[in-house]
Design an enzyme around this catalytic site. Structure first.
Site, PDB file in Angstrom:
ATOM      1  N   ASP A  15       1.949  -1.290  11.949  1.00  0.00           N
ATOM      2  CA  ASP A  15       0.600  -1.702  11.535  1.00  0.00           C
ATOM      3  C   ASP A  15       0.292  -3.152  11.908  1.00  0.00           C
ATOM      4  OD1 ASP A  15       0.109   0.784  10.476  1.00  0.00           O
ATOM      5  OD2 ASP A  15       0.772   0.252   8.468  1.00  0.00           O
TER       6      ASP A  15
ATOM      7  N   GLN B 282       4.715   9.172   7.477  1.00  0.00           N
ATOM      8  CA  GLN B 282       3.812  10.093   6.769  1.00  0.00           C
ATOM      9  C   GLN B 282       4.261  11.544   6.949  1.00  0.00           C
ATOM     10  OE1 GLN B 282      -0.195   9.223   8.042  1.00  0.00           O
ATOM     11  NE2 GLN B 282      -0.156   7.170   7.157  1.00  0.00           N
TER      12      GLN B 282
ATOM     13  N   LYS C  60       0.832  -1.215   0.000  1.00  0.00           N
ATOM     14  CA  LYS C  60       0.000   0.000   0.000  1.00  0.00           C
ATOM     15  C   LYS C  60       0.867   1.266   0.000  1.00  0.00           C
ATOM     16  CE  LYS C  60      -3.102   0.584   3.463  1.00  0.00           C
ATOM     17  NZ  LYS C  60      -3.134   1.825   4.244  1.00  0.00           N
TER      18      LYS C  60
HETATM   19  C1  S3P Z   1       2.591   4.748   6.260  1.00  0.00           C
HETATM   20  C2  S3P Z   1       3.121   5.128   7.458  1.00  0.00           C
HETATM   21  C3  S3P Z   1       2.607   4.667   8.760  1.00  0.00           C
HETATM   22  C4  S3P Z   1       1.676   3.472   8.611  1.00  0.00           C
HETATM   23  C5  S3P Z   1       0.713   3.644   7.484  1.00  0.00           C
HETATM   24  C6  S3P Z   1       1.449   3.812   6.166  1.00  0.00           C
HETATM   25  C7  S3P Z   1       3.187   5.266   5.020  1.00  0.00           C
HETATM   26  O1  S3P Z   1       1.883   5.716   9.362  1.00  0.00           O
HETATM   27  O2  S3P Z   1       0.957   3.253   9.821  1.00  0.00           O
HETATM   28  O3  S3P Z   1      -0.151   2.516   7.381  1.00  0.00           O
HETATM   29  O4  S3P Z   1       2.889   4.723   3.930  1.00  0.00           O
HETATM   30  O5  S3P Z   1       3.969   6.219   5.098  1.00  0.00           O
HETATM   31  P1  S3P Z   1       2.575   6.838  10.312  1.00  0.00           P
HETATM   32  O6  S3P Z   1       3.436   7.700   9.507  1.00  0.00           O
HETATM   33  O7  S3P Z   1       1.411   7.578  10.900  1.00  0.00           O
HETATM   34  O8  S3P Z   1       3.335   6.036  11.344  1.00  0.00           O
END
Ligand code: S3P
Length: 450
Positions: free
Chosen positions: A326, A175, A28
């Site tokens: 996750d 993120q 994803k």
């Molecule tokens: C993700 C970062 C994670 C993860 C999310 C996907 C990403 O979140 O939990 O499912 O693709 O950068 P956080 O940045 O809030 O830890």
């Protein structure tokens, strides 16, 4: 879309041995970024293995609304990007549905442009904190309008010339790191992100792959300094997205828990920033064999052979959390079947995922007869090997709170529990793993949707 449709409960029951070989759909995180960077880069990007879950499709729609053309030809997605710095103002609000990644990364990508962009999402996304991305964007000169205290809906308007930022990410969040880097793409000069705790590095790797001037320096303490030269040229790429290790976690744990199981999972992304669960399960005694370890498109990829195993409880090191963030819900389920206690600490971030995952997990475990304690940032689960007395004899339903991973984790629990496990809604599984039901039942899992 799941967030608009009527809830559909689903029930999982004690199953006979799971067997077979499966191919896990695309990662994803990489799929979101492939649509974003492909939509931004000059020329054509071709993507195979893209995850066609609702979250990623919403990111594709957003890129289309900002000028990218996106089409599918057979198994391949073909994107013609706008060129870096040339996104168009979206005419209507960008709807990210359930997806924090799509929303927060796009806020960085387009928020610094000198026009308005509005971000909306479903009930789950509308409760999640956006300040963690909006704060650094404000420092770059972005005006933020929000009537709900840094929650969606949010409207952004970038300055004529954004100011490059040196930003130390205050929480372990890929993120937030990614949003600042993507904002840096349309900012003159060098944007610097300092990351005290390493999180998934797909943004850095993929930006380099698309031709951005990006460097990473890691000091002796593991602190990473990422520097990006803004306003450079990005060029379309050919991307083959490997299978999602976070989706892999569900059949993997199911095979460990259901006696006699022996399955093979092909084409799994093994980037070390994503493999914390495999490490932890192996420490618990899991029989997971890594086969055909290889490099594909700059990422480590392998096949996994997983056989049912007797697990024992462990203490998961706190610093491992970002590499399995996750996966805690399904690890908590595995821990229910292990001998002794499993201690999980440093879980504060779980409270701001698609649901408050820590309390959703603890509530669901208790409903299904598990022995656990929940604290502000920790969870302790004392296991019941064999699944004796686990599940709900009275048909109690786990509240999933619009959270796909809560739904899938508890369905896995039901496959090895004495009594069935029912979740109140399985529709949102389509946000990340639309093939989940078919893939699991194909291995022999007894799961039925009402
Ligand atoms: C993700 C970062 C994670 C993860 C999310 C996907 C990403 O979140 O939990 O499912 O693709 O950068 P956080 O940045 O809030 O830890």
């Amino acid at each position: 879309m799941s967030h608009g449709s009527a809830p559909k409960p689903a029930t999982a029951r004690k199953s006979a041995a799971l067997t077979g070989t499966v191919h896990i759909p695309g990662d994803k995180s990489i799929s979101h970024r492939a649509f974003m960077l492909g939509g931004l880069a000059s020329g054509e990007t071709r993507i195979t293995g893209l995850l066609e879950g609702e979250d990623v499709i919403n990111t594709g729609r957003a890129m289309h609304a900002m000028g990218a053309t996106i089409r599918k030809d057979g198994d391949e997605w073909i994107i013609r990007g706008t060129g870096n710095g040339a996104l168009l103002a979206p005419e209507t609000p960008l709807d990210f549905g359930n997806a924090g990644t799509g929303c927060r990364l796009t806020m960085g990508l387009v928020g610094v442009y000198d026009f308005e962009s509005t971000f909306i999402g479903d009930a789950s996304l509308s409760k999640r904190p956006m300040g963690r991305v909006l704060d650094p964007l404000r420092e770059m000169g972005v005006q933020v309008k929000s009537t709900a205290g840094d929650k969606l809906p949010v409207t952004l308007h970038g300055p004529g010339t954004p100011g490059p930022l040196i930003y130390r990410v205050p929480m372990a969040s890929a993120q937030v790191k990614s949003a600042v880097l993507l904002a840096g793409l349309n900012t003159p000069g060098i944007t610097t992100v300092i990351e005290p705790v390493m999180t998934r590095d797909h943004t850095e790797k993929m930006l380099q792959g698309f031709g951005a001037e990006l460097s990473v320096e890691t000091d002796n303490a593991g602190v990473r300094t990422i520097r990006l030269e803004g306003r450079g040229r990005l060029t379309g790429q050919v991307i083959d997205v490997p299978g999602d290790p976070s989706s892999t976690a569900f059949p993997l744990v199911a095979a460990l828990l259901v006696p006699g199981s022996d399955i093979t999972i092909r084409n799994v992304l093994m980037n070390p920033t994503r493999t914390g669960l495999i490490l932890t399960l192996r420490e618990m005694g899991a029989d997971i064999e890594v086969l055909n370890a290889r490099l594909a498109g700059g990422e480590d990829v392998a096949d996994l052979r997983v056989r049912a195993s007797e697990l024992k409880g462990v203490t998961v090191p706190e610093e491992r959390a970002p590499s399995m963030i996750d996966e805690y819900p399904v690890l908590a389920v595995a821990a229910c079947f292990a001998e002794g206690a499993t201690v999980m600490k440093g879980l504060e971030e779980l409270r701001v995922k698609e649901s408050d995952r820590l309390s959703a997990v603890a509530d669901g475990l208790k409903l299904n007869g598990a022995d656990c304690d929940e604290g502000r940032g920790f969870l302790v689960v004392r296991g019941k090997p064999g699944g004796k007395a686990l599940g709900s004899a009275s048909g109690g339903r786990v509240k999933t709170h619009l959270d796909h991973r809560i739904a899938m984790s508890f369905l896995v629990m039901g496959l090895a529990s004495e009594h069935a496990v029912t979740v109140d809604d399985a529709t949102m599984i389509a946000t990340s793993f639309p093939e989940f039901m078919d893939l699991m039942t194909g291995l022999g899992a007894k799961i039925e949707q009402e």
